[in-house]
Scaffold this active site. Structure first.
Site, mmCIF file in Angstrom:
data_model
loop_
_atom_site.group_PDB
_atom_site.id
_atom_site.type_symbol
_atom_site.label_atom_id
_atom_site.label_comp_id
_atom_site.label_asym_id
_atom_site.label_seq_id
_atom_site.Cartn_x
_atom_site.Cartn_y
_atom_site.Cartn_z
ATOM 1 N N HIS A 1 -6.085 2.711 2.102
ATOM 2 C CA HIS A 1 -5.302 3.874 2.333
ATOM 3 C C HIS A 1 -5.942 4.539 3.815
ATOM 4 O O HIS A 1 -5.035 4.942 4.496
ATOM 5 C CB HIS A 1 -5.173 5.216 1.448
ATOM 6 C CG HIS A 1 -4.744 4.595 0.039
ATOM 7 N ND1 HIS A 1 -3.736 3.606 0.006
ATOM 8 C CD2 HIS A 1 -4.842 5.083 -1.209
ATOM 9 C CE1 HIS A 1 -3.370 3.452 -1.405
ATOM 10 N NE2 HIS A 1 -4.009 4.332 -2.115
ATOM 11 N N ASP B 1 0.900 -1.306 -0.035
ATOM 12 C CA ASP B 1 0.062 0.117 -0.013
ATOM 13 C C ASP B 1 0.951 1.223 0.039
ATOM 14 O O ASP B 1 1.506 1.533 1.135
ATOM 15 C CB ASP B 1 -0.903 -0.009 1.310
ATOM 16 C CG ASP B 1 -1.860 1.089 1.092
ATOM 17 O OD1 ASP B 1 -1.613 2.291 0.588
ATOM 18 O OD2 ASP B 1 -2.932 1.082 2.093
ATOM 19 N N HIS B 2 0.979 1.691 -1.083
ATOM 20 C CA HIS B 2 2.185 2.868 -1.054
ATOM 21 C C HIS B 2 1.977 4.134 -0.189
ATOM 22 O O HIS B 2 2.974 4.711 0.183
ATOM 23 C CB HIS B 2 2.237 3.453 -2.668
ATOM 24 C CG HIS B 2 1.028 4.157 -3.023
ATOM 25 N ND1 HIS B 2 -0.009 3.892 -3.619
ATOM 26 C CD2 HIS B 2 1.082 5.687 -2.981
ATOM 27 C CE1 HIS B 2 -0.892 4.834 -3.906
ATOM 28 N NE2 HIS B 2 -0.268 5.861 -3.513
#
Lengths: 516, 439
Positions: free
Chosen positions: A265, A202-203
């Site tokens: 996010h 999950d960047h």
């Protein structure tokens, strides 16, 4: 052979050097190598790592995709990507030449087992020629529907482990479409790879400002004592985009805002804000605490989901000085679409620290500006000394705002006396800007995360139970929305902060949305 | 009249009037240092300048955030050196926004004892050239007897509660107490041994100072120049296959650049001694736990060629039985030490700053197999070719970017990120003094 952590290997020369762990040479195989993510993010990130040379000698890349490319074509594509998207421009020809020598391409369909066997042969050859010693990372950068067959074929070809080195797999988001599919994907990948080999990316977690949430909370003694239900009135987490679909209608129609932003996010941000201090800053200790928060989230099912969520689609309007169409008029979107482009949720974390404190989450497309922030609003002072003075009614609650992007930083709002003989109080902001205290280029989130994976550090990746706990919450909402008539989907004018009902949703609790 | 605040803060008429009142006309004039003020008025004047930039924000794109993350104090021996340092401070501050205090210590001048201070806000662009940040610069000139008390004089000018980094330009002042006093005040003292006129004396001074003042953290920008080489050496032994060769390393060769005629270069006058090479050798010796052989006759220094060679006794770790197996019934020889060599030699490379490392080679023999780990700078000053040569062939070749790191600003950036002592540097420096003692 058990997976060996490179951190365990000792190299005395690493003492006192920036990267303290040994980074062993490895090969990264990118499935979906001709896709957008590879083009925009992965190849530029790898080049930047090569340029600043944490990447070890011998590091190699194998692109695996269907297009009939040669090694040379793929290298050219990589060069174009780096030229366009690297934060370090122009490309250094000598470094590029050295980096490009390790780039290969293998054309194959993802379902074709023979392709994986060829891949095995190529990887062995690279091990021989470039000394990569059997260390491999498989990066799934394809549409999620292709994950199961790639994983299965990697297992069938015996590429899920090898006797010489370590093998890891990075799985891009979205991880599953709902609870069942996420659980099934976990089951499938778990049949082929052990959990410690799996890196669900999950960047957002690679962003410096997201990592700073933990530093801010846990490296400073003054915040943690007030970080609880006794002092915090409520929390607002906002992820606003001013963009629309940007040509991604196919993906977005399937995902919607809740899958695209909230399931991953925003729940990550929530867990970082709400988690207990871990016993150590290591992968499992941190993730244990994050999972506890997810398990403590009050489930939203049935009527609870309906009353604690708002969903809407953007209508026509003006964004950034441009007239934009409504969601249903966008190319590739069904006129009957029920996909939400805006979601607002009210969540409660049922534990001793947070019981009764609402966490409001909102995200949407075509909102007035792009911003991500977490605002912690504190309770009013217990006794208002100034009520008989002119200051009565002027005192606003303290708000601590963690700005994730843009203008990364932290603000604390508090009341101050306006100079003069009378007692007037005005809210002022004490601001910390990353950009003004640390004026330096931040590495891309993918650079950090790729390096962590090579080092075998999964702290900033999502664990199996974490992703399932995220989906448990989201599934309750999805199930309820499925039963609602289409007319329940509200519309908001593009360029506004969402539908009127979202304002009423928070007003009911005596709060109001912040205007970031 | 814009010289009080450089570049972008414009004075209006009222400000100009006020400025006139505050100017002290006695003592030297340093227009580049901003407005001359009495030392007691430094804070007041800085606040005034910040208020003016706030006005400026309304009409331009300045960011008016009064932030500092540290105090940077630079000590210069005269006005000329101070002005040079002041010139590149904007670049340093673009990464570490600090209150920058420039001390000019005119100890040997003919001036009577005196203290003069100047203040300015300086700006630098943060987004192309349309947005700018400001930082505070205070310049203090102490002359004559005031120099001895400069550590006390400067204290009120430092921002409280922030670390203090002291950068001492040029050679340390042998025999003066000022250095020690300022070092005691500082969180970290930075020098650049590359600019030492007497490098050997300078390193010896630092080494003994560290022993006398164990609470002071000292660092050398030359250590920063060596850091990329340390990282590349470390990368060789990240590879599990190569790690066993560590115990077989018996020869270390380092080459450093010299000009053909030993003349000074466009980079300026620089140290004639290969300090970077010595620091790297000292580091390798520390990590490998090598000891100098007792017989000093075995160490060679040839002033004519600039070649150093030290004979080393290297521990081989656990007791090992050499040459003859016990099971055969023949006599064996137990040993814990073997011989080794560290060699430093010059390489004529006129396009590079003298002293720049050009080659590092570690040669290892292990069980009748050899490995040669090489880092070799070619003709190109920006890149290094790395390779591993094994008995079975050459492997792992690549080109990496290792700028010659002449840029003191970049090195200073890195130093300002380090809090506390760098024990590895200190150990390596001790090794260097030990190596030099054999000359």
């Amino acid at each position: 052979m058990p997976q060996r952590s490179v951190a365990e290997a000792s190299n005395p020369f690493r003492e006192g050097i920036r990267i303290k762990q040994s980074l062993e040479p490895c090969v990264m195989v990118i499935f979906g190598a001709t896709g957008d993510l590879t083009h925009r993010k992965l190849l530029p990130a790898l080049y930047n790592l090569a340029l600043e040379h944490p990447l070890p000698a011998g590091f190699s890349v194998v692109g695996f995709a269907r297009r009939p490319y040669s090694d040379e074509d793929f290298r050219q594509q990589a060069l174009n990507s780096i030229n366009e998207y690297s934060r370090q421009k122009p490309v250094n020809p000598q470094i590029w030449e050295s980096f490009a020598a390790g780039i290969h391409y293998l054309q194959s369909n993802f379902h074709d087992l023979a392709g994986y066997e060829k891949l095995g042969t190529l990887l062995n050859q690279i091990d021989q020629e470039r000394g990569t010693a059997g260390n491999r990372i498989f990066y799934l950068s394809t549409p999620p529907s292709q994950y199961p067959e790639i994983i299965q074929n990697l297992g069938a070809a015996g590429l899920n482990r090898n006797r010489k080195g370590w093998t890891r797999i990075i799985i891009e988001k979205p991880f599953g479409h709902d609870y069942n599919s996420a659980k099934e994907l976990n089951r499938q990948v778990g049949k082929v790879f052990r959990e410690e080999q799996i890196y669900r990316i999950d960047h957002y977690l690679g962003k410096e400002t997201v990592q700073n949430i933990l530093v801010f909370r846990l490296a400073n003694g003054i915040f943690e004592p007030v970080w609880n239900r006794r002092y915090v009135d409520h929390v607002q987490i906002t992820v606003a985009e001013n963009l629309g679909l940007e040509g991604r209608s196919g993906y977005y129609e399937e995902a919607g805002a809740i899958r695209d932003m909230i399931q991953n996010h925003m729940l990550q941000l929530l867990t970082l804000v709400a988690m207990e201090p871990p016993i150590a800053f290591d992968a499992n200790a941190v993730r244990d605490e994050k999972v506890k928060v997810l398990h403590a989230l009050q489930p939203l099912v049935g009527r609870e989901a309906a009353t604690n969520s708002i969903r809407a689609q953007y209508g026509p309007g003006w964004v950034g000085g441009h007239q934009v169409p409504g969601y249903l008029e966008e190319q590739g979107v069904s006129p009957e679409s029920t996909t939400e482009t805006y979601v607002a949720l009210k969540l409660f974390v049922d534990n001793w620290r947070w019981a009764g404190v609402p966490f409001y989450l909102r995200t949407g497309k075509h909102l007035p500006k792009r911003t991500t922030e977490i605002a912690i609003q504190f309770k009013q002072a217990p006794l208002m000394l100034f009520k008989r003075s002119e200051a009565h009614g002027q005192v606003e609650p303290n708000v601590l705002t963690l700005r994730i992007q843009p203008d990364e930083g932290i603000s604390l709002k508090f009341g101050a006396k306006v100079p003069g003989t009378d007692m007037q109080i005005r809210a002022v902001n004490m601001d910390f800007f990353y950009g003004s205290s640390f004026v330096r280029e931040q590495p891309e989130a993918y650079e950090r995360l790729l390096l962590d994976c090579m080092l075998g550090d999964s702290t900033l990746f999502t664990r199996r139970d974490e992703v399932e706990a995220q989906w448990t919450l989201i599934q309750g909402i999805l199930d309820e929305w499925k039963t609602e008539p289409r007319s329940n989907i509200l519309t908001y004018e593009s360029g506004t902060w969402g539908p009127q009902a979202a304002d009423e949703f928070i007003w009911r609790d005596g709060h109001r949305w912040r205007r970031p | 009249m814009t010289f009080y605040v450089d570049n972008d803060v414009q004075y209006n008429e009222g400000v100009r009037e006020l400025a006139k009142v505050n100017i002290d006309s006695s003592g030297p004039r340093l227009p580049w240092a901003g407005k001359k003020v009495h030392i007691e008025n430094v804070e007041e004047e800085l606040s005034f300048l910040w208020r003016m930039t706030a006005d400026n924000v309304r009409t331009s794109r300045n960011i008016n955030v009064r932030t500092s993350v540290l105090n940077l104090v630079i000590c210069a021996a005269n006005i000329e050196i101070a002005q040079q340092a002041s010139k590149f401070m904007r670049e340093v501050m673009s990464t570490h926004i600090a209150r920058f205090t420039l001390l000019i210590l005119e100890e040997h001048g003919d001036n009577p004892p005196g203290v003069f201070t100047w203040v300015t806000l300086r700006s630098f662009p943060i987004i192309s050239d349309i947005m700018r940040h400001n930082f505070e610069q205070v310049t203090l000139l102490a002359s004559g007897g005031a120099v001895r008390s400069v550590a006390h004089i400067v204290q009120p000018l430092l921002k409280p509660d922030l670390p203090i980094y002291l950068w001492w330009l040029n050679d340390p002042p042998y025999g003066s107490s000022v250095f020690a006093q300022l070092a005691r005040l500082s969180s970290r003292v930075i020098v650049d041994s590359n600019t030492f006129i007497q490098p050997e004396d300078g390193l010896n001074f630092l080494s003994s100072f560290m022993q006398q003042a164990p609470d002071s953290a000292i660092s050398d920008l030359n250590w920063g120049r060596v850091t990329p080489w340390r990282e590349l050496v470390a990368q060789f032994f990240d590879v599990a296959e190569y790690r066993p060769y560590l115990s077989g390393v018996h020869r270390i060769e380092i080459e450093h650049a010299v000009t053909a005629d030993n003349a000074s270069t466009a980079e300026g006058d620089v140290s004639p001694d290969p300090i970077q090479a010595l620091l790297l050798a000292g580091w390798l010796k520390t990590i490998l736990n090598w000891k100098l052989a007792h017989d000093s006759a075995e160490h060679v220094y040839d002033p004519a060629t600039g070649t150093f060679s030290w004979h080393i006794v290297r521990p081989t770790g656990a007791l090992t039985l050499h040459s003859i197996g016990i099971s055969s019934g023949k006599t064996g020889k137990l040993s814990v030490h073997e011989d080794g060599v560290i060699s430093i030699r010059p390489r004529v490379q006129s396009d590079m700053r003298p002293g720049t490392i050009c080659l590092v080679r570690l040669i290892s023999d292990l069980d009748k197999k050899y490995a040669i780990f090489s880092l070799n700078r070619g003709d190109d000053a920006e890149h290094v070719f790395t390779s591993v040569e094994l008995s079975e062939g050459t492997r792992s070749q690549r080109t990496v970017q290792v700028a010659t790191a002449n840029d003191a600003v970049q090195l200073l950036h890195d130093e300002l990120e380090i809090i506390g002592r760098d024990h590895l540097f200190e150990d390596s420096l001790q090794e260097v003094t030990e190596l030099l003692a054999q000359k």
